[in-house]
Design a protein around this motif. Sequence first.
Motif, short mmCIF file in Angstrom:
data_model
loop_
_atom_site.label_atom_id
_atom_site.label_comp_id
_atom_site.label_asym_id
_atom_site.label_seq_id
_atom_site.Cartn_x
_atom_site.Cartn_y
_atom_site.Cartn_z
N PRO A 184 0.81 -1.23 0.00
CA PRO A 184 0.00 0.00 0.00
C PRO A 184 0.84 1.27 0.00
CG PRO A 184 -0.80 -1.57 1.65
CD PRO A 184 0.52 -2.07 1.17
N GLN A 185 2.04 1.19 0.56
CA GLN A 185 2.88 2.38 0.67
C GLN A 185 3.20 2.99 -0.69
OE1 GLN A 185 5.95 2.24 3.72
NE2 GLN A 185 7.41 3.21 2.33
N THR A 186 3.39 2.13 -1.68
CA THR A 186 3.71 2.61 -3.03
C THR A 186 2.61 2.27 -4.04
OG1 THR A 186 4.92 0.59 -3.55
CG2 THR A 186 6.19 2.42 -2.60
N ASP A 187 1.53 1.65 -3.57
CA ASP A 187 0.44 1.21 -4.44
C ASP A 187 0.98 0.31 -5.55
OD1 ASP A 187 -2.15 0.95 -5.36
OD2 ASP A 187 -2.14 2.80 -6.52
N GLU A 218 -9.04 -6.53 -12.54
CA GLU A 218 -9.25 -5.50 -13.55
C GLU A 218 -10.08 -4.35 -13.01
OE1 GLU A 218 -10.80 -5.14 -18.21
OE2 GLU A 218 -11.08 -7.01 -17.08
N ALA A 219 -10.93 -4.63 -12.05
CA ALA A 219 -11.80 -3.59 -11.49
C ALA A 219 -11.08 -2.69 -10.50
CB ALA A 219 -13.00 -4.25 -10.80
N LYS A 220 -9.83 -3.03 -10.18
CA LYS A 220 -9.06 -2.25 -9.22
C LYS A 220 -8.02 -1.41 -9.95
CE LYS A 220 -9.60 -5.84 -5.69
NZ LYS A 220 -8.90 -6.76 -4.74
N SER A 221 -7.48 -0.43 -9.24
CA SER A 221 -6.42 0.40 -9.82
C SER A 221 -5.15 0.24 -9.00
CB SER A 221 -6.84 1.87 -9.85
OG SER A 221 -7.05 2.36 -8.54
N PHE A 222 -4.02 0.24 -9.69
CA PHE A 222 -2.71 0.13 -9.05
C PHE A 222 -1.75 1.06 -9.77
CE2 PHE A 222 -4.74 -4.07 -8.91
CZ PHE A 222 -4.83 -4.26 -7.53
N LYS A 223 -0.89 1.69 -9.04
CA LYS A 223 0.10 2.57 -9.66
C LYS A 223 1.09 1.76 -10.48
CE LYS A 223 3.42 6.27 -8.67
NZ LYS A 223 4.03 7.10 -7.58
N MET A 224 1.52 0.62 -9.93
CA MET A 224 2.45 -0.26 -10.64
C MET A 224 2.08 -1.71 -10.36
SD MET A 224 6.26 1.43 -10.30
CE MET A 224 6.21 1.40 -8.52
N VAL A 225 2.33 -2.55 -11.35
CA VAL A 225 2.15 -3.99 -11.21
C VAL A 225 3.41 -4.68 -11.72
CG1 VAL A 225 0.78 -6.00 -11.84
CG2 VAL A 225 -0.35 -3.81 -11.46
N VAL A 233 4.57 -2.79 -15.26
CA VAL A 233 3.30 -2.27 -15.76
C VAL A 233 2.92 -1.02 -14.98
CG1 VAL A 233 0.81 -2.72 -15.87
CG2 VAL A 233 2.44 -4.49 -16.58
N SER A 234 2.71 0.07 -15.70
CA SER A 234 2.30 1.33 -15.07
C SER A 234 0.99 1.84 -15.64
CB SER A 234 3.40 2.39 -15.24
OG SER A 234 3.68 2.61 -16.61
N ASP A 235 0.31 1.01 -16.43
CA ASP A 235 -0.96 1.42 -17.03
C ASP A 235 -2.05 0.37 -16.79
OD1 ASP A 235 0.01 -0.57 -18.63
OD2 ASP A 235 -0.28 0.47 -20.52
N TRP A 236 -2.04 -0.21 -15.59
CA TRP A 236 -3.04 -1.22 -15.25
C TRP A 236 -4.44 -0.63 -15.38
CZ3 TRP A 236 -2.79 -6.33 -14.21
CH2 TRP A 236 -3.94 -6.93 -13.68
N PRO A 237 -5.39 -1.39 -15.99
CA PRO A 237 -5.26 -2.78 -16.45
C PRO A 237 -4.93 -2.93 -17.94
CG PRO A 237 -7.57 -2.18 -16.45
CD PRO A 237 -6.81 -0.95 -15.98
N LYS A 238 -4.60 -1.85 -18.62
CA LYS A 238 -4.41 -1.91 -20.07
C LYS A 238 -3.42 -2.99 -20.48
CE LYS A 238 -3.15 0.96 -24.06
NZ LYS A 238 -2.71 2.31 -24.51
N SER A 239 -2.28 -3.07 -19.82
CA SER A 239 -1.25 -4.03 -20.22
C SER A 239 -1.65 -5.47 -19.95
CB SER A 239 0.06 -3.72 -19.49
OG SER A 239 0.66 -2.55 -20.01
N MET A 240 -2.66 -5.65 -19.13
CA MET A 240 -3.14 -7.00 -18.84
C MET A 240 -4.08 -7.53 -19.92
SD MET A 240 -6.12 -8.62 -17.64
CE MET A 240 -7.00 -7.40 -16.69
N LEU A 241 -4.66 -6.65 -20.70
CA LEU A 241 -5.73 -7.04 -21.62
C LEU A 241 -5.29 -8.04 -22.69
CD1 LEU A 241 -7.64 -3.66 -21.97
CD2 LEU A 241 -8.12 -5.61 -20.46
N PRO A 242 -4.06 -7.96 -23.26
CA PRO A 242 -3.66 -9.00 -24.20
C PRO A 242 -3.68 -10.40 -23.58
CG PRO A 242 -2.23 -7.10 -24.41
CD PRO A 242 -3.08 -6.86 -23.19
N GLN A 243 -3.27 -10.52 -22.33
CA GLN A 243 -3.33 -11.82 -21.65
C GLN A 243 -4.77 -12.28 -21.51
OE1 GLN A 243 -0.89 -13.00 -18.12
NE2 GLN A 243 -2.84 -12.95 -17.02
N LYS A 244 -5.64 -11.37 -21.09
CA LYS A 244 -7.04 -11.73 -20.92
C LYS A 244 -7.66 -12.13 -22.26
CE LYS A 244 -11.38 -10.07 -18.92
NZ LYS A 244 -12.09 -8.94 -18.29
N GLU A 245 -7.28 -11.44 -23.33
CA GLU A 245 -7.81 -11.77 -24.65
C GLU A 245 -7.40 -13.18 -25.07
OE1 GLU A 245 -7.66 -10.17 -29.31
OE2 GLU A 245 -6.37 -9.27 -27.78
N TYR A 246 -6.13 -13.52 -24.85
CA TYR A 246 -5.65 -14.85 -25.21
C TYR A 246 -6.36 -15.93 -24.40
CZ TYR A 246 -2.56 -18.94 -25.28
OH TYR A 246 -2.07 -20.23 -25.38
#
Length: 301
Positions: A184-187, A218-225, A233-246
């Motif tokens: 939580p300190q750095t999200d 995907e419903a949550k927000s994070f500064k970094m993943v 990853v600094s644009d969650w959940p955008k960078s996750m979407l290719p994995q979800k699509e596959y």
Amino acid sequence: MLVLFALLLPYTVFATPVLSVNQVAPGIFVHWGIQEFSDTKNHGAIANVGFIVGQRCVAVIDSGGSPEQGRALKNAIENATTKPVCYVINTHVHPDHIYGNSAFKNTGAKFVGHEKLARAMSVRGDYYIEKAPQLLGIAITAKDIIPPDIAVSSELDLDLGGRTLKLTAHPAAHTDNDLSVYDPQTDTLWLSDLLFIEHLPSIDGSLKGWLAELDKLEAKSFKMVIPGHGSLVSDWPKSMLPQKEYLSALLIDVRAAIKKGVFLEDAVTTVGLSFKDRWKLFDEFHRKNVTKVYAELEWED
């Protein structure tokens, strides 16, 4: 003797491996793995591993793909801080995340993992030990496969001193023993192999479970993943979407193939081929994924 020691000292320091790490946020250090299949050249040291520093102590997040990488990670920690290691968190059972455990055995650290991790280690341990020389070019013993002292059944907070990490034990997804770590300190969410970037996702648990977990995240927000494989990853959940699509395409296409009466041996050569040029290591993992998904969906209601 003093002169001889002075001459040997630079060589000794140079000969001691120190794993390269980057500080991606205050107190969060990551070694970025390589996008390769585990083999005898890279010795299985392919995953993103690292550590988080609190005011009192340090938590290791995955120990590496070999005992040597574990020792190099330990040296990197000692280079970064004088604080002791109090926890070694294994995010799941796969070799590239746990084979460095023995480097931290005598540090006084507690080992932490999913409540199903110990069973997974026990079931796979003999096979891992037998195959490590052939597949990875390294020797592994039972002393390197260290089960958790602390088992996480749902959620658990770990206090590092002025910094509390929030651990979540996930239902079956990438494996049946996935654990994520949130700071939580750095999200920052250390998602490990629940997230693959560029590297084709590898299914060793439940496809439907993995998609369900991604829906929640995907419903949550994070500064970094921090993924288990691939870049920050600094644009969650955008960078996750290719994995979800596959993964979603596998669900739809394998289910349709089963409904049409397509046999497994035909499904592995036809399903999902449009993704081939979009992922690294497609040839190494896709057929296995289709096989795993076919088995999961074959008898669903």
